[in-house]
Design an enzyme around this catalytic site. Structure first.
Site, mmCIF file in Angstrom:
data_model
loop_
_atom_site.group_PDB
_atom_site.id
_atom_site.type_symbol
_atom_site.label_atom_id
_atom_site.label_comp_id
_atom_site.label_asym_id
_atom_site.label_seq_id
_atom_site.Cartn_x
_atom_site.Cartn_y
_atom_site.Cartn_z
ATOM 1 N N LYS A 62 5.127 49.390 58.032
ATOM 2 C CA LYS A 62 6.097 48.438 57.482
ATOM 3 C C LYS A 62 5.373 47.374 56.646
ATOM 4 C CE LYS A 62 9.389 49.152 61.275
ATOM 5 N NZ LYS A 62 10.105 48.491 62.386
ATOM 6 N N TYR B 35 18.553 52.960 58.467
ATOM 7 C CA TYR B 35 18.939 52.179 59.647
ATOM 8 C C TYR B 35 20.458 52.147 59.851
ATOM 9 C CZ TYR B 35 14.147 50.416 60.345
ATOM 10 O OH TYR B 35 12.801 50.303 60.612
ATOM 11 N N ARG C 298 5.839 58.298 69.318
ATOM 12 C CA ARG C 298 6.560 57.169 69.923
ATOM 13 C C ARG C 298 5.685 56.493 70.977
ATOM 14 N NH1 ARG C 298 11.152 54.946 67.775
ATOM 15 N NH2 ARG C 298 11.966 54.465 69.836
ATOM 16 N N THR D 226 9.574 49.064 71.119
ATOM 17 C CA THR D 226 10.091 48.305 69.960
ATOM 18 C C THR D 226 9.663 46.839 70.023
ATOM 19 O OG1 THR D 226 12.032 49.747 70.011
ATOM 20 C CG2 THR D 226 12.207 47.742 68.691
ATOM 21 N N ARG E 82 1.782 48.911 68.304
ATOM 22 C CA ARG E 82 2.470 47.617 68.440
ATOM 23 C C ARG E 82 1.797 46.731 69.480
ATOM 24 N NH1 ARG E 82 8.417 50.460 68.102
ATOM 25 N NH2 ARG E 82 8.720 50.282 65.854
ATOM 26 N N ASN F 45 7.117 44.329 63.715
ATOM 27 C CA ASN F 45 6.415 45.226 64.648
ATOM 28 C C ASN F 45 5.624 46.349 63.964
ATOM 29 O OD1 ASN F 45 8.602 46.741 63.939
ATOM 30 N ND2 ASN F 45 9.414 47.001 65.999
ATOM 31 N N HIS G 280 6.924 52.165 62.029
ATOM 32 C CA HIS G 280 8.118 52.914 62.426
ATOM 33 C C HIS G 280 7.702 54.336 62.798
ATOM 34 C CE1 HIS G 280 12.069 54.832 62.303
ATOM 35 N NE2 HIS G 280 11.480 55.793 61.613
ATOM 36 N N GLU H 124 15.336 61.674 58.645
ATOM 37 C CA GLU H 124 14.543 60.640 57.966
ATOM 38 C C GLU H 124 13.589 61.250 56.935
ATOM 39 O OE1 GLU H 124 12.698 58.353 61.076
ATOM 40 O OE2 GLU H 124 14.611 57.546 61.777
HETATM 41 P P1 ADP Z 1 12.364 51.440 66.985
HETATM 42 O O1 ADP Z 1 11.836 50.997 65.638
HETATM 43 O O2 ADP Z 1 11.360 51.189 68.082
HETATM 44 O O3 ADP Z 1 12.903 52.847 66.982
HETATM 45 P P2 ADP Z 1 15.113 50.393 66.888
HETATM 46 O O4 ADP Z 1 15.555 51.633 66.206
HETATM 47 O O5 ADP Z 1 15.914 49.896 68.056
HETATM 48 O O6 ADP Z 1 13.592 50.475 67.377
HETATM 49 O O7 ADP Z 1 15.088 49.197 65.831
HETATM 50 C C1 ADP Z 1 14.628 49.414 64.532
HETATM 51 C C2 ADP Z 1 13.839 48.211 64.098
HETATM 52 O O8 ADP Z 1 14.700 47.071 64.050
HETATM 53 C C3 ADP Z 1 12.716 47.790 65.023
HETATM 54 O O9 ADP Z 1 11.535 48.541 64.869
HETATM 55 C C4 ADP Z 1 12.523 46.345 64.632
HETATM 56 O O10 ADP Z 1 11.796 46.247 63.390
HETATM 57 C C5 ADP Z 1 13.949 45.902 64.378
HETATM 58 N N1 ADP Z 1 14.532 45.278 65.569
HETATM 59 C C6 ADP Z 1 14.958 45.891 66.699
HETATM 60 N N2 ADP Z 1 15.411 45.026 67.598
HETATM 61 C C7 ADP Z 1 15.290 43.798 67.021
HETATM 62 C C8 ADP Z 1 15.600 42.455 67.425
HETATM 63 N N3 ADP Z 1 16.117 42.198 68.620
HETATM 64 N N4 ADP Z 1 15.313 41.445 66.572
HETATM 65 C C9 ADP Z 1 14.777 41.681 65.368
HETATM 66 N N5 ADP Z 1 14.465 42.918 64.909
HETATM 67 C C10 ADP Z 1 14.712 43.965 65.720
#
Ligand code: ADP
Length: 169
Positions: A29, A69, A105, A111, A122, A132, A135, A146
């Site tokens: 990212k 997303y 993962r 996350t 992370r 974070n 992805h 994706e």
């Molecule tokens: P992951 O990336 O671990 O698969 P998610 O699909 O739930 O997690 O979320 C996508 C992305 O959205 C996360 O990697 C993070 O960048 C952002 N995100 C998720 N939860 C939050 C939150 N509570 N506040 C801010 N950003 C968030």
């Protein structure tokens, strides 16, 4: 009888091949790129034994990110997430190998970096859920979706390892 054994063997071989052809999408990212973490992240996946079959750097459009997303569009952090993801270039990769979705993962970590163990990307490089670093697709089906979204089929390359082919030159 002999025929069925032949086909069974062939089926087994094909299944094994498919197993090693699992693919996932990993992206560094904007914060990861800005903090010069691209090399270290690639190194972890190479070192683990996965095969890099697609790689590009781009400034992702809002349109692409809203597709990527789409499941999060009702979340309160959604607009902040899109702002973050358009704040600079991203490096997007396709990695291939046995169980690559699940293993990636695990390598990337939870996350929320506060819950990501040390040793994960992370857990080693980030402190806040909204920055974070990386992805990774969360399922085989999600990865397929994706990869199609970010890559054209022609930009995913199949290659053989030099230690499995004769030089022949
Ligand atoms: P992951 O990336 O671990 O698969 P998610 O699909 O739930 O997690 O979320 C996508 C992305 O959205 C996360 O990697 C993070 O960048 C952002 N995100 C998720 N939860 C939050 C939150 N509570 N506040 C801010 N950003 C968030």
């Amino acid at each position: 009888r002999r025929g069925s054994t032949f086909f069974e063997k062939k089926k087994k071989k094909l299944a094994a091949l498919k197993d090693f052809r699992e693919r996932t999408l990993v992206a560094v990212k904007p914060d990861g790129v800005q903090r010069r973490l691209v090399g270290q992240i690639i190194q972890r996946f190479e070192q683990r034994g996965f095969k890099l079959v697609g790689l590009k750097m781009l400034e992702a459009s809002e349109e692409l990110l809203s597709e990527h997303y789409c499941e999060l569009r009702m979340k309160p952090f959604y607009h902040g997430l899109l702002r973050y993801m358009t704040s600079g270039p991203v490096v997007v990769m396709v990695w291939e190998g046995h169980n690559v979705v699940q293993t990636s993962r695990t390598m990337v970590g939870h996350t929320n970096p506060a819950e990501a163990p040390a040793g994960t990307v992370r857990g080693d490089f980030s402190i806040h859920v909204s920055r974070n670093v990386v992805h990774a697709s969360d399922s085989v089906e999600g990865a397929q979706r994706e990869i199609q979204l970010w890559f054209q089929e022609k930009d995913i390359l199949n290659w053989d390892c030099c230690d499995q082919t004769s030089t022949g030159d």
